[in-house]
Design a protein around this motif. Structure first.
Motif, PDB file in Angstrom:
ATOM      1  N   GLY A  75      61.652  -1.223  17.526  1.00 63.13           N
ATOM      2  CA  GLY A  75      60.804  -1.305  18.898  1.00 63.13           C
ATOM      3  C   GLY A  75      59.340  -1.983  18.495  1.00 63.13           C
ATOM      4  N   THR A  76      59.126  -2.027  17.105  1.00 60.58           N
ATOM      5  CA  THR A  76      57.598  -2.677  16.786  1.00 60.58           C
ATOM      6  C   THR A  76      57.926  -3.929  16.206  1.00 60.58           C
ATOM      7  N   ASP A  77      58.860  -4.457  15.886  1.00 58.99           N
ATOM      8  CA  ASP A  77      59.094  -6.147  15.486  1.00 58.99           C
ATOM      9  C   ASP A  77      58.646  -6.686  16.569  1.00 58.99           C
ATOM     10  N   LEU A  78      58.090  -8.009  16.288  1.00 62.57           N
ATOM     11  CA  LEU A  78      57.408  -8.861  17.070  1.00 62.57           C
ATOM     12  C   LEU A  78      58.113 -10.068  17.030  1.00 62.57           C
ATOM     13  N   ALA A  79      58.156 -10.960  18.148  1.00 63.21           N
ATOM     14  CA  ALA A  79      58.923 -12.070  18.354  1.00 63.21           C
ATOM     15  C   ALA A  79      58.137 -13.242  19.011  1.00 63.21           C
ATOM     16  N   LEU A  80      58.085 -14.445  18.682  1.00 62.57           N
ATOM     17  CA  LEU A  80      57.312 -15.312  19.230  1.00 62.57           C
ATOM     18  C   LEU A  80      57.974 -15.948  20.294  1.00 62.57           C
ATOM     19  N   ASN A  81      57.245 -16.139  21.560  1.00 60.93           N
ATOM     20  CA  ASN A  81      58.136 -16.885  22.518  1.00 60.93           C
ATOM     21  C   ASN A  81      57.651 -18.306  22.348  1.00 60.93           C
ATOM     22  N   GLN A  82      58.566 -19.005  21.553  1.00 61.41           N
ATOM     23  CA  GLN A  82      58.322 -20.401  21.204  1.00 61.41           C
ATOM     24  C   GLN A  82      58.171 -21.219  22.175  1.00 61.41           C
ATOM     25  N   ALA A  83      58.707 -21.176  23.205  1.00 65.46           N
ATOM     26  CA  ALA A  83      58.515 -22.373  24.435  1.00 65.46           C
ATOM     27  C   ALA A  83      57.315 -21.945  25.202  1.00 65.46           C
ATOM     28  N   PHE A  84      56.853 -20.803  25.441  1.00 63.55           N
ATOM     29  CA  PHE A  84      55.518 -20.178  26.061  1.00 63.55           C
ATOM     30  C   PHE A  84      54.380 -20.617  25.159  1.00 63.55           C
ATOM     31  N   ALA A  85      54.455 -20.475  23.843  1.00 63.68           N
ATOM     32  CA  ALA A  85      53.575 -20.805  23.154  1.00 63.68           C
ATOM     33  C   ALA A  85      53.174 -22.388  22.952  1.00 63.68           C
ATOM     34  N   HIS A  87      53.854 -24.445  25.145  1.00 63.50           N
ATOM     35  CA  HIS A  87      53.364 -24.944  26.551  1.00 63.50           C
ATOM     36  C   HIS A  87      51.691 -24.711  26.443  1.00 63.50           C
ATOM     37  N   LEU A  88      51.310 -23.468  25.953  1.00 64.54           N
ATOM     38  CA  LEU A  88      49.781 -23.328  25.841  1.00 64.54           C
ATOM     39  C   LEU A  88      49.013 -24.156  24.906  1.00 64.54           C
ATOM     40  N   ILE A  89      49.918 -24.548  23.716  1.00 63.14           N
ATOM     41  CA  ILE A  89      49.240 -25.651  22.795  1.00 63.14           C
ATOM     42  C   ILE A  89      48.960 -26.848  23.462  1.00 63.14           C
ATOM     43  N   SER A  90      49.922 -27.284  24.298  1.00 62.14           N
ATOM     44  CA  SER A  90      49.757 -28.395  24.931  1.00 62.14           C
ATOM     45  C   SER A  90      48.871 -28.412  25.957  1.00 62.14           C
ATOM     46  N   LEU A  91      48.586 -27.262  26.829  1.00 59.78           N
ATOM     47  CA  LEU A  91      47.507 -27.288  27.600  1.00 59.78           C
ATOM     48  C   LEU A  91      46.214 -27.278  27.092  1.00 59.78           C
ATOM     49  N   ALA A  92      46.316 -26.685  25.812  1.00 56.34           N
ATOM     50  CA  ALA A  92      44.752 -26.546  25.323  1.00 56.34           C
ATOM     51  C   ALA A  92      44.351 -27.816  24.799  1.00 56.34           C
ATOM     52  N   ILE A 110      45.689 -18.389  20.628  1.00 57.25           N
ATOM     53  CA  ILE A 110      47.098 -18.354  21.096  1.00 57.25           C
ATOM     54  C   ILE A 110      48.156 -17.385  21.083  1.00 57.25           C
ATOM     55  N   LEU A 111      48.039 -16.365  20.004  1.00 52.22           N
ATOM     56  CA  LEU A 111      48.849 -15.233  19.808  1.00 52.22           C
ATOM     57  C   LEU A 111      48.490 -13.993  20.705  1.00 52.22           C
ATOM     58  N   ARG A 112      47.084 -14.043  20.953  1.00 50.64           N
ATOM     59  CA  ARG A 112      46.497 -13.156  21.749  1.00 50.64           C
ATOM     60  C   ARG A 112      46.861 -13.269  23.338  1.00 50.64           C
ATOM     61  N   TRP A 113      47.280 -14.118  23.636  1.00 48.34           N
ATOM     62  CA  TRP A 113      47.758 -14.480  24.823  1.00 48.34           C
ATOM     63  C   TRP A 113      48.948 -13.961  25.415  1.00 48.34           C
ATOM     64  N   PRO A 114      48.510 -13.012  26.473  1.00 53.66           N
ATOM     65  CA  PRO A 114      49.907 -12.107  26.950  1.00 53.66           C
ATOM     66  C   PRO A 114      51.259 -12.714  27.263  1.00 53.66           C
ATOM     67  N   GLY A 115      52.230 -12.436  26.653  1.00 51.96           N
ATOM     68  CA  GLY A 115      53.393 -13.129  26.786  1.00 51.96           C
ATOM     69  C   GLY A 115      53.877 -13.995  25.630  1.00 51.96           C
ATOM     70  N   VAL A 116      53.010 -14.192  24.834  1.00 51.63           N
ATOM     71  CA  VAL A 116      53.302 -15.174  23.575  1.00 51.63           C
ATOM     72  C   VAL A 116      54.169 -14.496  22.512  1.00 51.63           C
ATOM     73  N   LEU A 117      53.549 -13.060  22.277  1.00 57.17           N
ATOM     74  CA  LEU A 117      54.262 -12.280  21.564  1.00 57.17           C
ATOM     75  C   LEU A 117      55.086 -11.184  22.107  1.00 57.17           C
ATOM     76  N   GLN A 118      56.291 -11.110  21.675  1.00 56.89           N
ATOM     77  CA  GLN A 118      57.093 -10.042  22.645  1.00 56.89           C
ATOM     78  C   GLN A 118      57.864  -9.031  21.466  1.00 56.89           C
ATOM     79  N   THR A 119      57.862  -7.660  22.083  1.00 56.65           N
ATOM     80  CA  THR A 119      58.105  -6.732  21.367  1.00 56.65           C
ATOM     81  C   THR A 119      59.781  -6.703  21.681  1.00 56.65           C
ATOM     82  N   ALA A 120      60.402  -6.385  20.529  1.00 53.95           N
ATOM     83  CA  ALA A 120      62.124  -6.253  20.590  1.00 53.95           C
ATOM     84  C   ALA A 120      62.237  -4.902  21.206  1.00 53.95           C
ATOM     85  N   GLU A 121      62.685  -4.673  22.266  1.00 54.70           N
ATOM     86  CA  GLU A 121      62.968  -3.226  22.781  1.00 54.70           C
ATOM     87  C   GLU A 121      64.413  -3.009  22.606  1.00 54.70           C
TER      88      GLU A 121
END
Length: 288
Positions: A75-85, A87-92, A110-121
């Motif tokens: 439950g502590t492994d982090l996964a990157l929400n590739q599509a959302f990240a 999109h943020l980069i493109s906007l930036a 970018i990594l600090r933005w809510p939703g970019v990193l997701q916890t494997a539940e």
């Protein structure tokens, strides 16, 4: 095939999110009395587990301990929400081109933005399915252990049945001699008194005493109980209550045989029967 009500089984399973352990203990009891100790995460499974248990077990005091131990790293492994990240980069980058003094994009921002990193539940359905499967495996092991011990109890009782049948045969063979000895004993006592006795009255008294001491009916019932016990031992399903009733009937006939006995041989056999019946009764208390 009889089953013992005494049994023990324990199983464990390992999973990416942790481990499960299931332990089931059973002892003899008049009815089925289950007690379940479950981890809080598994509490919702209790009704279904009880239902599955009732389909496999009919009698006995049952203690079930089903525990979940989650891995500290699960439950502590982090996964990157590739599509959302992306999109943020493109906007930036779009905003950066509009600024006269744009600065490079900081990846940490970018990594600090809510939703970019997701916890494997941990999937609760996966945990529930694994717990149910482990419980079924442990229950099957318990049933196998109870059947194995039940087979040993069956052999024990069958051996005692054979000995009882032998004793019954000995008493039946002795009946004519016992009745003749009773007649001779009465004749000797009358002759010792040196009095005249009406022969017809004497014969009537002998017949009366022989009838009082006649145990042929008790022997017939003992043989019938032996056959019924042997038949019950070959049946599938719960037979413990039936066997317990038969042990009571065995004991009743042995007591009557003892009370009617007029010879030391039959008295000793009656005592031996009581010992055998008590040995069987103790074992029958453990049969489902």
């Amino acid at each position: 095939m009889p089953r013992s009500m005494t049994g023990f089984a324990r199983q464990e399973s390992q999973h990416p999110w942790g481990s499960l352990s299931c332990e089931i203990r059973t002892v003899n009891h008049r009815y089925l009395e289950p007690t379940l100790r479950l981890s809080e995460t598994l509490r919702a499974l209790e009704p279904e587990l009880r239902d599955r248990m009732r389909k496999q077990l009919s009698r006995g005091k049952v203690e079930v301990n089903l525990q979940l131990k989650t891995d500290a790293a699960a439950g502590t492994d982090l996964a990157l929400n590739q599509a959302f990240a992306q999109h943020l980069i493109s906007l930036a980058e779009t905003v950066g081109t509009q600024l006269q003094q744009g600065s490079p994009i900081n990846p940490l921002d970018i990594l600090r933005w809510p939703g970019v990193l997701q916890t494997a539940e941990i999937d609760p359905q996966d945990v529930a399915a694994a717990a149910q499967s482990l419980f079924e495996e442990t229950l099957a092991m318990l049933v196998a252990n109870r059947e194995r011990e039940g087979a040993e109890l069956k052999t024990f009782i069958a051996q005692r049945m054979q000995t009882i049948a032998s004793h019954v045969g000995v008493v039946r063979d002795k009946l004519p001699a016992i009745q003749q000895a009773l007649r001779d004993k009465m004749r000797s006592r009358i002759e010792a008194l040196a009095v005249d006795v009406d022969e017809e009255r004497f014969n009537q008294e002998v017949v009366y005493l022989c009838q009082k001491s006649d145990v042929a009916e008790e022997l017939d019932r003992l043989e019938a109980h032996i056959q019924e016990t042997q038949h019950a031992l070959e049946q599938n399903g719960p037979i413990g209550r039936r066997l317990d009733f038969l042990m009571q009937e065995f004991n009743r006939e042995a007591n009557t045989l003892s009370s009617k006995s007029t010879a030391s041989d039959t008295t000793q056999i009656a005592v031996d029967l009581k010992v055998l019946i008590e040995q069987m009764r103790e074992q029958v208390q453990n049969i489902e």
